[in-house]
Design an enzyme around this catalytic site. Structure first.
Site, PDB file in Angstrom:
ATOM      1  N   LYS A   4     -20.536 -36.410 -49.499  1.00  0.00           N
ATOM      2  CA  LYS A   4     -19.926 -37.649 -49.977  1.00  0.00           C
ATOM      3  C   LYS A   4     -18.453 -37.441 -50.315  1.00  0.00           C
ATOM      4  CE  LYS A   4     -20.359 -41.632 -52.953  1.00  0.00           C
ATOM      5  NZ  LYS A   4     -20.892 -42.243 -54.182  1.00  0.00           N
ATOM      6  N   SER A  40     -13.529 -47.676 -55.258  1.00  0.00           N
ATOM      7  CA  SER A  40     -13.474 -47.748 -56.721  1.00  0.00           C
ATOM      8  C   SER A  40     -12.076 -47.427 -57.242  1.00  0.00           C
ATOM      9  CB  SER A  40     -14.509 -46.792 -57.338  1.00  0.00           C
ATOM     10  OG  SER A  40     -14.266 -45.454 -56.941  1.00  0.00           O
TER      11      SER A  40
END
Length: 334
Positions: free
Chosen positions: A212, A281
């Site tokens: 990730k 984000s």
């Protein structure tokens, strides 16, 4: 383990979604409490936590909420929804929620503060990371032995206080730092699965962390620096080339520390179907004038690259630019 009391510490976008999902589905089995603050706390107290998702019925769940963890009794499970740069400041509050057998799930992007605990795939077992835990309070007060790592694939954004909008179907990898498929890991996974969460227990949580991170280390800072969504970044050959460079450097550093990647670099960069118009984000935080989550992402790729002797020139450049952006943003110059 017996789980009767769950506290979600940091009920923002993803933390709030966890809390609402658990309370809505198995609230008759467990008591869910959240730690929040400001407008988010006020909204949760007034109207509960709401989850919106396209094609799915909107869910609202009532949970107990406070901004003071010291007023709560010890919990059986603590789930942190804080970002990596916020976690150290919460160490004392998290510690106040612990009893002898409490486990702590850290939902984190990037390299976590406990990364080298129980690590048998590098020569740095039990090494602490002051960049992520400056005073060692997470290590000493919470303890890496309590942690269950979590790698989350779930788009989430607070669209108004108390309401989170989810995108895509979430997947959540859980794993012990030691790699042990422990009874606690199995029990927690079973409970959260029963709550309707897509939980995937793994014996190699670090592989999932690095996989990730190849995306987060690239897209988060580049999106903030350019004020661009992911599809626009990849539509521009110049920024797309920098994404590839960061992914390559991140993969090289991860492999130096024993991580195994299930995908080649080409497979990491070239997604089937292309990239969605996602606001990362960090872009969300940048636009909101909040402090940026830099060190756990690109910062740790550069830091660990130096430790392993792996060059990370693109990451170091992007790190310098993003640190300056963060400072200007917090000074009101962004």
């Amino acid at each position: 383990m017996t789980i009767r009391n769950i506290c979600v510490y940091g009920a923002g976008a993803l933390g709030g979604a966890f809390a609402a999902t658990i309370a809505n589905t198995i609230g008759d089995q467990v008591k869910v409490t959240v730690i929040a603050r400001g407008a988010q706390l006020a909204a949760i107290k007034a109207q509960g936590l709401t989850i919106e998702k396209a094609g799915v019925e909107t869910v609202t769940a009532r949970v107990d909420a406070t901004d003071d963890p010291f007023e709560l009794p010890p919990q059986d499970l603590v789930i942190t929804g804080l970002k990596g740069h916020q976690l150290a400041d919460a160490a004392k509050g998290i510690a106040a929620l612990l009893h002898e057998k409490t486990r702590v799930i850290n939902i984190l992007n990037g390299i976590p503060w406990w990364y080298f605990h129980g690590d048998e795939h590098s020569r740095f077992a039990e090494r602490q990371l002051p960049e992520l835990d400056p005073d060692g309070q997470l290590w000493s007060l919470v303890g890496p032995q309590r942690v269950i790592g979590c790698v989350a694939y779930q788009g989430a954004e607070v669209i108004e206080p108390g309401t989170t909008r989810l995108s895509g179907n979430g997947r959540f990898f859980l794993g012990e730092p030691s790699g042990d498929m422990s009874a606690d890991l199995n029990d927690i996974s079973a409970l959260l699965t029963s709550a309707g969460l897509n939980i995937l227990p793994t014996a190699r949580i670090r592989d999932e962390i690095w996989l990730k991170l190849t995306n987060n280390a690239a897209f988060n800072p580049i999106s903030a620096l350019t004020r661009s969504r992911m599809d626009a970044i990849m539509a521009n050959p110049h920024t797309a080339a920098q994404v590839r460079n960061v992914m390559s450097e991140t993969k090289n550093v991860g492999e130096a520390f024993g991580a195994t990647f299930a995908k080649s670099l080409d497979e990491l960069v070239d997604r089937p179907g292309g990239y969605d118009p996602v606001r990362t984000s960090m872009l969300q935080d940048c636009l909101a004038g909040k402090q940026l989550e830099i060190m756990p992402l690109t910062g740790m790729v550069a830091t660990l690259g130096k430790l392993a002797g792996v060059p990370t020139p693109t990451c170091e450049t992007i790190l310098a630019l993003t640190l300056q952006l963060d400072q200007a943003n917090r000074d009101g110059q962004g």
